[in-house]
Design a protein around this motif. Structure first.
Motif, PDB file in Angstrom:
ATOM      1  N   PHE A 194       0.855  -1.179   0.000  1.00 37.52           N
ATOM      2  CA  PHE A 194       0.000   0.000   0.000  1.00 37.52           C
ATOM      3  C   PHE A 194       0.894   1.233   0.000  1.00 37.52           C
ATOM      4  CE2 PHE A 194      -4.056  -2.068   1.025  1.00 37.52           C
ATOM      5  CZ  PHE A 194      -3.595  -3.308   1.452  1.00 37.52           C
ATOM      6  N   ARG A 195       0.305   2.371  -0.325  1.00 41.73           N
ATOM      7  CA  ARG A 195       1.066   3.606  -0.256  1.00 41.73           C
ATOM      8  C   ARG A 195       0.175   4.740   0.217  1.00 41.73           C
ATOM      9  NH1 ARG A 195       2.175   4.599  -6.751  1.00 41.73           N
ATOM     10  NH2 ARG A 195       0.038   5.229  -7.321  1.00 41.73           N
ATOM     11  N   GLN A 196       0.817   5.741   0.785  1.00 39.25           N
ATOM     12  CA  GLN A 196       0.089   6.905   1.261  1.00 39.25           C
ATOM     13  C   GLN A 196       0.922   8.153   1.030  1.00 39.25           C
ATOM     14  OE1 GLN A 196      -1.245   6.774   5.356  1.00 39.25           O
ATOM     15  NE2 GLN A 196      -2.855   8.248   4.927  1.00 39.25           N
ATOM     16  N   ARG A 255      -4.623   6.289   2.315  1.00 40.25           N
ATOM     17  CA  ARG A 255      -3.813   5.141   1.920  1.00 40.25           C
ATOM     18  C   ARG A 255      -4.499   4.422   0.767  1.00 40.25           C
ATOM     19  NH1 ARG A 255      -3.131   1.468   6.768  1.00 40.25           N
ATOM     20  NH2 ARG A 255      -5.270   0.895   6.221  1.00 40.25           N
ATOM     21  N   TYR A 310       4.048   0.802   2.278  1.00 43.92           N
ATOM     22  CA  TYR A 310       3.876  -0.094   3.410  1.00 43.92           C
ATOM     23  C   TYR A 310       3.548  -1.503   2.930  1.00 43.92           C
ATOM     24  CZ  TYR A 310       3.330   4.370   5.802  1.00 43.92           C
ATOM     25  OH  TYR A 310       3.531   5.641   6.277  1.00 43.92           O
TER      26      TYR A 310
END
Length: 122
Positions: free
Chosen positions: A37-39, A45, A95
């Motif tokens: 995942f990314r934010q 997110r 993440y």
């Protein structure tokens, strides 16, 4: 309990590549489907990629399909995210997570890593 530690982030230019790693502690790593995942700052997110327990199946967000590849090495308790042709919009904290359900990342994750920053300059 599984602890996840990401590494491999950094500052790159548009068009460059990076490979992120996520190494897990614990002997049950191979039983988990894993997700990336990314934010980005000020944004929610978002899902990036998922890989099943064996590494034989993967799926991706449309925004990264064809550029990112998830893989894993269960002997090394590690999952990878190869990111090619990076774009400024890929800038985010990345993440890894041990998914509850490989087929539905929206169900969330049992464990999360602390994240690694990827910054792509134009």
């Amino acid at each position: 309990q599984v602890q996840l530690v990401e590494s491999g982030g950094g500052l790159v230019q548009a068009g460059d590549s990076l490979r992120l790693s996520c190494t897990a502690s614990g002997r049950t790593f191979s039983s988990y489907a894993m997700g990336w995942f990314r934010q980005a700052p000020g944004k929610e997110r978002e899902f990036v990629a998922a890989i099943n327990w064996s590494g034989g199946n993967t799926y991706y967000a449309d925004s990264v399909k064809g550029r990112f590849t998830a893989s894993r090495d269960n002997a090394k308790n590690t999952v990878y995210l190869q990111m090619n042709d990076l774009k400024p919009e890929d800038t985010a904290g990345y993440y890894c997570a041990a998914l509850i359900d490989y087929n539905n990342y929206l169900r969330g994750a049992r464990f999360w890593g602390q994240g690694t920053q990827v910054t792509v300059s134009s």
